[in-house]
Enzyme design. Structure first.
Site, short mmCIF file in Angstrom:
data_model
loop_
_atom_site.label_atom_id
_atom_site.label_comp_id
_atom_site.label_asym_id
_atom_site.label_seq_id
_atom_site.Cartn_x
_atom_site.Cartn_y
_atom_site.Cartn_z
N GLY A 50 0.83 -1.21 0.00
CA GLY A 50 0.00 0.00 0.00
C GLY A 50 0.86 1.25 0.00
O GLY A 50 2.09 1.19 -0.01
N VAL B 22 1.34 3.61 2.35
CA VAL B 22 2.15 3.81 3.56
C VAL B 22 3.17 2.68 3.69
O VAL B 22 4.34 2.92 4.02
CB VAL B 22 1.25 3.91 4.82
CG1 VAL B 22 2.09 4.00 6.08
CG2 VAL B 22 0.32 5.12 4.71
N ARG C 118 -6.27 3.98 18.40
CA ARG C 118 -5.66 5.24 18.84
C ARG C 118 -6.24 5.82 20.12
O ARG C 118 -5.52 6.41 20.92
CB ARG C 118 -5.75 6.30 17.72
CG ARG C 118 -4.81 6.06 16.56
CD ARG C 118 -4.99 7.13 15.52
NE ARG C 118 -4.29 6.80 14.28
CZ ARG C 118 -4.65 7.21 13.08
NH1 ARG C 118 -5.70 8.00 12.93
NH2 ARG C 118 -3.96 6.86 12.01
N CYS D 266 -2.54 11.68 9.84
CA CYS D 266 -1.61 12.47 9.04
C CYS D 266 -1.82 14.00 9.13
O CYS D 266 -1.03 14.76 8.58
CB CYS D 266 -1.67 12.02 7.58
SG CYS D 266 -3.35 11.77 7.02
N GLY E 94 -3.84 10.43 1.09
CA GLY E 94 -4.33 10.18 2.45
C GLY E 94 -5.45 9.16 2.48
O GLY E 94 -5.76 8.60 3.53
N HIS F 62 -0.32 17.15 2.75
CA HIS F 62 -1.48 17.81 3.33
C HIS F 62 -1.06 19.22 3.77
O HIS F 62 0.03 19.38 4.37
CB HIS F 62 -1.96 17.07 4.57
CG HIS F 62 -2.57 15.72 4.31
ND1 HIS F 62 -2.87 15.25 3.05
CD2 HIS F 62 -2.98 14.75 5.18
CE1 HIS F 62 -3.42 14.04 3.16
NE2 HIS F 62 -3.50 13.72 4.43
N1 LIG Z 1 -2.13 7.55 3.53
C1 LIG Z 1 -1.93 8.32 4.57
O1 LIG Z 1 -1.63 9.53 4.46
C2 LIG Z 1 -2.03 7.76 5.96
C3 LIG Z 1 -1.63 8.52 7.01
C4 LIG Z 1 -1.72 8.02 8.30
C5 LIG Z 1 -2.20 6.77 8.50
N2 LIG Z 1 -2.63 6.04 7.44
C6 LIG Z 1 -3.15 4.73 7.71
O2 LIG Z 1 -2.26 3.75 7.20
C7 LIG Z 1 -3.00 2.61 6.79
C8 LIG Z 1 -2.65 2.29 5.34
O3 LIG Z 1 -3.03 3.36 4.52
P1 LIG Z 1 -2.61 3.44 2.99
O4 LIG Z 1 -2.85 4.83 2.58
O5 LIG Z 1 -1.29 2.84 2.78
O6 LIG Z 1 -3.72 2.48 2.32
P2 LIG Z 1 -3.62 1.65 0.95
O7 LIG Z 1 -2.73 2.32 -0.02
O8 LIG Z 1 -5.03 1.39 0.56
O9 LIG Z 1 -2.92 0.28 1.37
C9 LIG Z 1 -3.50 -0.61 2.27
C10 LIG Z 1 -2.69 -1.89 2.32
O10 LIG Z 1 -3.24 -2.72 3.32
C11 LIG Z 1 -3.37 -4.03 2.83
N3 LIG Z 1 -4.54 -4.70 3.42
C12 LIG Z 1 -5.80 -4.25 3.49
N4 LIG Z 1 -6.58 -5.15 4.12
C13 LIG Z 1 -5.78 -6.18 4.45
C14 LIG Z 1 -5.99 -7.41 5.12
N5 LIG Z 1 -7.19 -7.77 5.58
N6 LIG Z 1 -4.95 -8.24 5.26
C15 LIG Z 1 -3.71 -7.91 4.80
N7 LIG Z 1 -3.45 -6.74 4.16
C16 LIG Z 1 -4.48 -5.90 3.99
C17 LIG Z 1 -3.58 -3.86 1.35
O11 LIG Z 1 -3.12 -5.02 0.72
P3 LIG Z 1 -3.84 -5.57 -0.59
O12 LIG Z 1 -3.51 -4.60 -1.67
O13 LIG Z 1 -3.24 -6.91 -0.73
O14 LIG Z 1 -5.32 -5.61 -0.28
C18 LIG Z 1 -2.70 -2.67 1.02
O15 LIG Z 1 -1.38 -3.09 0.74
C19 LIG Z 1 -4.46 2.96 7.03
O16 LIG Z 1 -4.84 2.48 8.30
C20 LIG Z 1 -4.48 4.45 7.04
O17 LIG Z 1 -5.53 4.99 7.81
C21 LIG Z 1 -2.54 6.49 6.17
#
Ligand SMILES: NC(=O)c1ccc[n+]([C@@H]2O[C@H](COP(=O)([O-])OP(=O)(O)OC[C@H]3O[C@@H](n4cnc5c(N)ncnc54)[C@H](OP(=O)(O)O)[C@@H]3O)[C@@H](O)[C@H]2O)c1
Length: 334
Positions: A11, A13, A99, A130, A161, A242
């Protein structure tokens, strides 16, 4: 060598976590297993000179790992973090799921890294949202020199995000606009290309969204529960970073110069003096700092300041926080 299970490695992050660990000399020598769901299983992730295939989470025995980093969303955190902790594996979780749990430390590394020591209570450490993380990073040095009474935040949040699918939606919608091809929305409720959406997440009965509520509660948990906070969150058609328009009311007098001096003492903040210049979202992308510009008096209140922040949301408030927490945990406690 310590073993790390990285859940959500493919993903937004997760990939950034790998990138930061790859480039960070201070990070202990570790072996990392990239983990995901069916969707990314087998995808190759470049970790420390090797292309490693993403492994399905259901095949993982967490008792074989020293630490798990979850960057996989709240549902995966709810379902799988207990499996890891019950197997004796401590977890750094980037999702919002744990959290606000009083037994889980919520850590913003530039502000309260020492709270990592409380990981023993539930074997879980949460990293902050974030917006909450960069804003707390900036407010903490100010709160030390002049106690803060009230904060009003208007956010300008990039699509990254909301995950990798949201980035794809902005890209494909923009292409479709120019080529007049049809495009079916999947992530956002209205078009995000060439648009601004003043609602992120579900709406609560009081009219605030989940995102706005999270931001306020997390800043209070990390910094000070007595600060009053109002938030308006907005999604903008920007890929990374952001920005936030910040209005702060203090309990006593503080000048813009005093505020800038306090911020300059933080190695995590960069302040611009030139009032004719500013930091944009693109200026912050790829950087670890929280950038502060346009810092001035708020003429509408007695002791108030206004400023603008820009920070890379995939770094500060996401991957960088998770890596710094993991590094501290590994070097001091595991
Ligand atoms: N993006 C930001 O700015 C940000 C900031 C702070 C916190 N976060 C938090 O960080 C986390 C990830 O965010 P992201 O932006 O990286 O999301 P993302 O791009 O949608 O990536 C999510 C990842 O999680 C994996 N995943 C989802 N469900 C799963 C499961 N049941 N078992 C195993 N792997 C699973 C997905 O794998 P698959 O592709 O194989 O489904 C994907 O690799 C979230 O909780 C988000 O709230 C994000």
């Amino acid at each position: 060598m310590k073993k790390i299970a990285l859940v959500g490695a493919a993903g937004n992050v997760g990939r950034k976590i790998v990138e930061i660990i790859n480039e960070r000399d201070s990070f202990p020598d570790v072996s990392i297993t990239p983990i995901g769901s069916m969707r990314s299983q087998g995808e190759k992730i470049h970790i420390k000179g090797h292309d490693l295939a993403v492994v399905h989470i259901d095949t993982i025995d967490f008792s074989h790992y020293d630490l798990a980093i979850f960057a996989a969303g709240s549902k995966a955190a709810q379902d799988y973090v207990p499996k890891a902790t019950q197997a004796g594996c401590p977890v750094v979780d980037c999702s919002s799921f744990y959290r606000m749990d009083p037994k889980v430390p919520l850590v913003v590394p530039p502000v309260n890294l020492k709270d990592v020591e409380r990981y023993t209570e539930k074997k879980i450490i949460s990293s902050a949202n974030c917006i909450a993380s960069p804003i707390t990073t900036v407010l903490a040095p100010l709160h030390q020199i002049a106690p803060i009474d009230r904060v009003v935040l208007s956010t300008y949040q990039s699509v990254s995000g909301a995950g990798k699918d949201a980035m794809n939606e902005l890209m494909h919608q923009t292409k479709a606009f120019y080529t007049t091809m049809p495009y079916q929305r999947k992530v956002f409720p209205k078009d995000i290309a060439f648009n601004v959406l003043p609602m992120i997440d579900v709406v609560h009965p009081n009219g605030n969204t989940g995102e706005e509520t999270k931001i306020a509660l997390e800043i209070k948990k990390v910094l000070d529960r007595n600060i009053s906070i109002a938030v308006q969150s907005v999604r903008v058609p920007v890929f990374i970073s952001h920005c936030v328009s910040v209005f702060v009311e203090f309990s006593g007098a503080i000048t813009p110069d005093q505020a800038k001096d306090a911020l300059r003492l933080s190695p995590h903040v960069t302040v611009i003096d030139d009032m004719k210049n500013y930091y944009s979202a693109l200026d912050a992308a790829g950087e670890d700092q929280v950038f502060v510009s346009r810092l001035r008096y708020d003429p509408s209140v007695e002791n108030g300041l206004i400023f603008w922040t820009a920070s890379d949301n995939l770094r500060r408030g996401a991957a960088l926080d998770a890596v710094e927490i993991a590094e501290h945990l590994l070097t001091k406690y595991l």
